[in-house]
Design an enzyme around this catalytic site. Structure first.
Site, PDB file in Angstrom:
ATOM      1  N   GLY A 122       0.223  -1.179   0.192  1.00 52.99           N
ATOM      2  CA  GLY A 122      -0.194  -0.288  -0.036  1.00 52.99           C
ATOM      3  C   GLY A 122       1.125   1.125  -0.164  1.00 52.99           C
ATOM      4  O   GLY A 122       2.112   1.507   0.998  1.00 52.99           O
ATOM      5  N   SER A 123       0.852   2.078  -0.918  1.00 52.32           N
ATOM      6  CA  SER A 123       0.938   3.223  -0.804  1.00 52.32           C
ATOM      7  C   SER A 123       0.685   4.354  -1.509  1.00 52.32           C
ATOM      8  O   SER A 123      -0.982   4.789  -1.202  1.00 52.32           O
ATOM      9  CB  SER A 123       2.296   3.107  -1.781  1.00 52.32           C
ATOM     10  OG  SER A 123       3.438   4.309  -1.446  1.00 52.32           O
ATOM     11  N   GLN A 124       1.102   5.836  -2.911  1.00 45.28           N
ATOM     12  CA  GLN A 124       0.197   6.329  -3.362  1.00 45.28           C
ATOM     13  C   GLN A 124       0.968   6.632  -4.787  1.00 45.28           C
ATOM     14  O   GLN A 124       1.475   5.833  -4.876  1.00 45.28           O
ATOM     15  CB  GLN A 124       1.341   8.619  -2.675  1.00 45.28           C
ATOM     16  CG  GLN A 124       0.247   7.875  -1.104  1.00 45.28           C
ATOM     17  CD  GLN A 124       1.367   9.444  -0.908  1.00 45.28           C
ATOM     18  OE1 GLN A 124       1.857  10.197  -2.202  1.00 45.28           O
ATOM     19  NE2 GLN A 124       0.711   9.866   0.552  1.00 45.28           N
TER      20      GLN A 124
END
Length: 199
Positions: free
Chosen positions: A174-176
């Site tokens: 999970g990140s951007q």
């Protein structure tokens, strides 16, 4: 003691199965024919308008974003999408076009998901900048690393032509994903959930 070992083994197996069969899933998506599609699954954290690549006030004073906007357009939008472990982690080309460059930028590994309203991770974290030339002008898609999500896998290279909705990168956790767009009509707002290849 034996029961604890069995529980640990079951947890490991469940984690591996979740990662392989859910987290890394890449379902087929029916791509809309009109408009620019979201290159990522997730939630819109911020939409920042930029003008003439001037410094933008995002946290603790002015943060100059011109380094990631200047080769896209003088005026446009920075759209920040945050992802969690339940989102699809493949990124897709927002339009048909040609890949102009794929650039790895070293940086920090700050928290990019939870409590990231100050956008520090957006500005300072390690990332991969994918610049495209499209019918709507130049667009940049930037998968951003996080605390745990330290591996970004670009699937394309400079000079390659890609179709709208084609896979262009994969973030392992999970990140951007940040999208830099030239001035255009947006049909999204902060807080909206977006679906990769659909929205």
């Amino acid at each position: 003691m034996l029961n604890e070992i069995y529980v640990l083994i079951l947890i490991i197996i469940a984690t591996v199965l979740f990662y392989c069969f859910w987290f890394l899933r890449n379902p087929e998506v029916k791509i809309p024919t009109d408009g620019i599609i979201s290159p990522a699954d997730g939630k819109i954290l911020k939409i920042i308008e930029f003008k003439n690549n001037e410094p933008i006030d995002i946290f603790k004073g002015k943060r100059k974003f011109s380094a990631i906007t200047e080769n896209v357009a003088k005026n446009g939008y920075i759209v920040v999408i945050v992802m969690n472990i339940f989102n699809i982690h493949w990124q897709k080309a927002p339009l048909n076009g040609e890949i102009l460059s794929v650039k790895h930028v070293k940086g920090k590994f700050l928290n990019a998901v939870f409590g990231s309203d100050d956008l520090r991770a957006t500005a300072e974290n390690e990332r991969c900048e994918i610049l495209m030339d499209t019918s709507k002008g130049k667009i940049k898609v930037i998968p951003v690393a996080g605390v745990i999500a330290r591996r970004i896998c670009p699937l394309i290279k400079s000079g390659q032509k890609v179709g709208k909705g084609e896979n262009i990168s994969l973030i392992k956790l999970g990140s951007q994903v940040v999208v830099i767009l030239p001035k255009t009509e947006l049909k999204i707002k902060e807080g909206d959930k977006v679906k990769v290849g659909k929205t």
